[in-house]
Design a protein around this motif. Structure first.
Motif, PDB file in Angstrom:
ATOM      1  N   SER A 120       0.808  -1.220   0.000  1.00 54.96           N
ATOM      2  CA  SER A 120       0.000   0.000   0.000  1.00 54.96           C
ATOM      3  C   SER A 120       0.841   1.269   0.000  1.00 54.96           C
ATOM      4  CB  SER A 120      -0.982   0.011   1.167  1.00 54.96           C
ATOM      5  OG  SER A 120      -0.307  -0.037   2.400  1.00 54.96           O
ATOM      6  N   GLY A 121       1.983   1.275   0.674  1.00 55.57           N
ATOM      7  CA  GLY A 121       2.857   2.442   0.641  1.00 55.57           C
ATOM      8  C   GLY A 121       3.416   2.671  -0.752  1.00 55.57           C
ATOM      9  N   LEU A 122       3.818   1.594  -1.418  1.00 56.84           N
ATOM     10  CA  LEU A 122       4.318   1.702  -2.783  1.00 56.84           C
ATOM     11  C   LEU A 122       3.194   2.066  -3.746  1.00 56.84           C
ATOM     12  CD1 LEU A 122       6.648   0.044  -1.362  1.00 56.84           C
ATOM     13  CD2 LEU A 122       7.084  -0.881  -3.619  1.00 56.84           C
ATOM     14  N   ALA A 123       1.996   1.544  -3.488  1.00 56.46           N
ATOM     15  CA  ALA A 123       0.848   1.892  -4.335  1.00 56.46           C
ATOM     16  C   ALA A 123       0.517   3.369  -4.199  1.00 56.46           C
ATOM     17  CB  ALA A 123      -0.362   1.032  -3.965  1.00 56.46           C
ATOM     18  N   SER A 124       0.473   3.874  -2.971  1.00 55.37           N
ATOM     19  CA  SER A 124       0.184   5.295  -2.750  1.00 55.37           C
ATOM     20  C   SER A 124       1.226   6.176  -3.421  1.00 55.37           C
ATOM     21  CB  SER A 124       0.137   5.606  -1.249  1.00 55.37           C
ATOM     22  OG  SER A 124      -0.913   4.933  -0.628  1.00 55.37           O
ATOM     23  N   GLY A 125       2.484   5.839  -3.244  1.00 56.25           N
ATOM     24  CA  GLY A 125       3.555   6.610  -3.871  1.00 56.25           C
ATOM     25  C   GLY A 125       3.511   6.544  -5.388  1.00 56.25           C
ATOM     26  N   SER A 126       3.190   5.389  -5.928  1.00 59.11           N
ATOM     27  CA  SER A 126       3.089   5.235  -7.386  1.00 59.11           C
ATOM     28  C   SER A 126       1.949   6.060  -7.952  1.00 59.11           C
ATOM     29  CB  SER A 126       2.896   3.756  -7.745  1.00 59.11           C
ATOM     30  OG  SER A 126       4.003   2.999  -7.348  1.00 59.11           O
ATOM     31  N   ILE A 127       0.826   6.068  -7.262  1.00 61.76           N
ATOM     32  CA  ILE A 127      -0.320   6.878  -7.690  1.00 61.76           C
ATOM     33  C   ILE A 127       0.047   8.360  -7.652  1.00 61.76           C
ATOM     34  CG2 ILE A 127      -2.657   7.599  -7.026  1.00 61.76           C
ATOM     35  CD1 ILE A 127      -3.044   4.617  -6.100  1.00 61.76           C
ATOM     36  N   TYR A 128       0.737   8.770  -6.612  1.00 60.20           N
ATOM     37  CA  TYR A 128       1.144  10.170  -6.483  1.00 60.20           C
ATOM     38  C   TYR A 128       2.144  10.549  -7.577  1.00 60.20           C
ATOM     39  CZ  TYR A 128       0.832  14.327  -3.601  1.00 60.20           C
ATOM     40  OH  TYR A 128       0.540  15.586  -3.138  1.00 60.20           O
ATOM     41  N   TYR A 129       3.097   9.681  -7.849  1.00 62.74           N
ATOM     42  CA  TYR A 129       4.101   9.892  -8.896  1.00 62.74           C
ATOM     43  C   TYR A 129       3.425  10.019 -10.259  1.00 62.74           C
ATOM     44  CZ  TYR A 129       8.690   8.950 -11.114  1.00 62.74           C
ATOM     45  OH  TYR A 129       9.873   9.013 -11.817  1.00 62.74           O
ATOM     46  N   LEU A 130       2.494   9.132 -10.520  1.00 65.92           N
ATOM     47  CA  LEU A 130       1.716   9.164 -11.750  1.00 65.92           C
ATOM     48  C   LEU A 130       1.006  10.505 -11.899  1.00 65.92           C
ATOM     49  CD1 LEU A 130       0.282   7.808 -14.190  1.00 65.92           C
ATOM     50  CD2 LEU A 130      -1.323   6.836 -12.540  1.00 65.92           C
ATOM     51  N   ALA A 131       0.375  10.961 -10.840  1.00 64.70           N
ATOM     52  CA  ALA A 131      -0.362  12.226 -10.878  1.00 64.70           C
ATOM     53  C   ALA A 131       0.583  13.419 -11.062  1.00 64.70           C
ATOM     54  CB  ALA A 131      -1.191  12.383  -9.602  1.00 64.70           C
ATOM     55  N   LEU A 132       1.755  13.377 -10.456  1.00 68.02           N
ATOM     56  CA  LEU A 132       2.719  14.470 -10.630  1.00 68.02           C
ATOM     57  C   LEU A 132       3.156  14.592 -12.087  1.00 68.02           C
ATOM     58  CD1 LEU A 132       4.821  13.878  -7.410  1.00 68.02           C
ATOM     59  CD2 LEU A 132       3.551  15.974  -7.945  1.00 68.02           C
ATOM     60  N   GLY A 162       1.464  13.584 -14.579  1.00 65.96           N
ATOM     61  CA  GLY A 162       0.273  13.940 -15.338  1.00 65.96           C
ATOM     62  C   GLY A 162       0.012  15.432 -15.391  1.00 65.96           C
ATOM     63  N   LEU A 163       0.623  16.198 -14.496  1.00 64.77           N
ATOM     64  CA  LEU A 163       0.466  17.654 -14.533  1.00 64.77           C
ATOM     65  C   LEU A 163       1.039  18.250 -15.814  1.00 64.77           C
ATOM     66  CD1 LEU A 163       1.399  18.584 -10.856  1.00 64.77           C
ATOM     67  CD2 LEU A 163      -0.885  18.454 -11.882  1.00 64.77           C
ATOM     68  N   ARG A 164       1.926  17.520 -16.443  1.00 68.89           N
ATOM     69  CA  ARG A 164       2.548  17.966 -17.697  1.00 68.89           C
ATOM     70  C   ARG A 164       1.679  17.659 -18.914  1.00 68.89           C
ATOM     71  NH1 ARG A 164       8.723  15.697 -17.173  1.00 68.89           N
ATOM     72  NH2 ARG A 164       9.423  17.107 -15.546  1.00 68.89           N
ATOM     73  N   GLU A 165       0.633  16.900 -18.729  1.00 69.25           N
ATOM     74  CA  GLU A 165      -0.199  16.428 -19.837  1.00 69.25           C
ATOM     75  C   GLU A 165      -1.348  17.396 -20.125  1.00 69.25           C
ATOM     76  OE1 GLU A 165       0.461  13.514 -21.461  1.00 69.25           O
ATOM     77  OE2 GLU A 165       2.071  12.863 -20.133  1.00 69.25           O
ATOM     78  N   SER A 166      -2.077  17.101 -21.192  1.00 71.76           N
ATOM     79  CA  SER A 166      -3.236  17.931 -21.554  1.00 71.76           C
ATOM     80  C   SER A 166      -4.486  17.415 -20.851  1.00 71.76           C
ATOM     81  CB  SER A 166      -3.423  17.918 -23.067  1.00 71.76           C
ATOM     82  OG  SER A 166      -3.621  16.598 -23.519  1.00 71.76           O
ATOM     83  N   GLN A 167      -5.540  18.193 -20.932  1.00 72.74           N
ATOM     84  CA  GLN A 167      -6.831  17.820 -20.335  1.00 72.74           C
ATOM     85  C   GLN A 167      -7.424  16.654 -21.119  1.00 72.74           C
ATOM     86  OE1 GLN A 167      -7.445  18.957 -17.566  1.00 72.74           O
ATOM     87  NE2 GLN A 167      -6.740  21.047 -17.413  1.00 72.74           N
TER      88      GLN A 167
END
Length: 186
Positions: A94-106, A108-113
């Motif tokens: 779960s710690g790795l899952a949470s971090g992976s989700i957060y990394y993915l979202a970070l 994703g800030l570079r992507e388009s809508q």
């Protein structure tokens, strides 16, 4: 490996975070404990979250996922050793899952809508989820069963993701300035 570990208790006993064994020199447990799960639902929810986040990270070509996993595994284990001295056993992705989700979202800030908007929402709600779990002493997404939820591992996973993301961004800016004499991207 998590499925094998769950199916074979003798494998789990070698991989689990065991504070006494770690202090006797079995340092690998800081990394391998994340492969150990205590219930079928614990395994299922962690594999789904980690697997989906990892697949999207790889599919979108976001960098350094393997490094992220190694860093999260190590730092979660170390921080648990330091900040939870009364905890003898620990396991779960779960710690790795949470971090992976957060990394993915970070990234994703570079992507388009609309992907960027989904990532902004994720960056907002992951900390709220963690705070609610700390307050309620239980998972809000999955029943924890016969073990204690460890939100500290989720916090450390997200912090490692944040630091690695900014290290990558800093390195990209440094290369851009040094090799191309371009102004940094903010």
């Amino acid at each position: 490996m998590s499925i094998i570990s769950y199916a074979l208790p003798q494998v789990s006993s070698i991989l689990i975070y065991d504070r006494v064994a770690i202090f006797k020199g079995e340092i690998w447990r800081l990394f391998t404990s994340h492969l150990v799960h205590f219930t079928t639902l614990h395994l299922f929810y962690n594999l789904i979250a980690f697997g989906v986040a990892g697949w999207i990270i790889e599919y979108r070509g976001y960098q350094h996922f393997a490094l992220l996993c190694l860093l999260m595994a190590f730092f979660i284990g170390v921080f648990l050793m330091v900040m939870k001295p009364d905890m003898i056993y620990y396991g779960g992705l779960s710690g790795l899952a949470s971090g992976s989700i957060y990394y993915l979202a970070l990234f994703g800030l570079r992507e388009s809508q609309p992907w960027r908007l989904m990532c902004i929402v994720t960056l907002f709600f992951v900390p709220i989820k963690i705070l609610l779990e700390i307050d309620m002493s239980q998972s809000i997404l999955a029943h924890s069963g016969h073990f204690t939820l460890m939100p500290l591992s989720h916090i450390i996973g997200c912090l490692v993701a944040l630091f690695l993301f900014f290290a990558i961004k800093f390195n990209e800016n440094r290369k851009r300035i040094f090799f191309n004499h371009e102004p940094p991207i903010h």
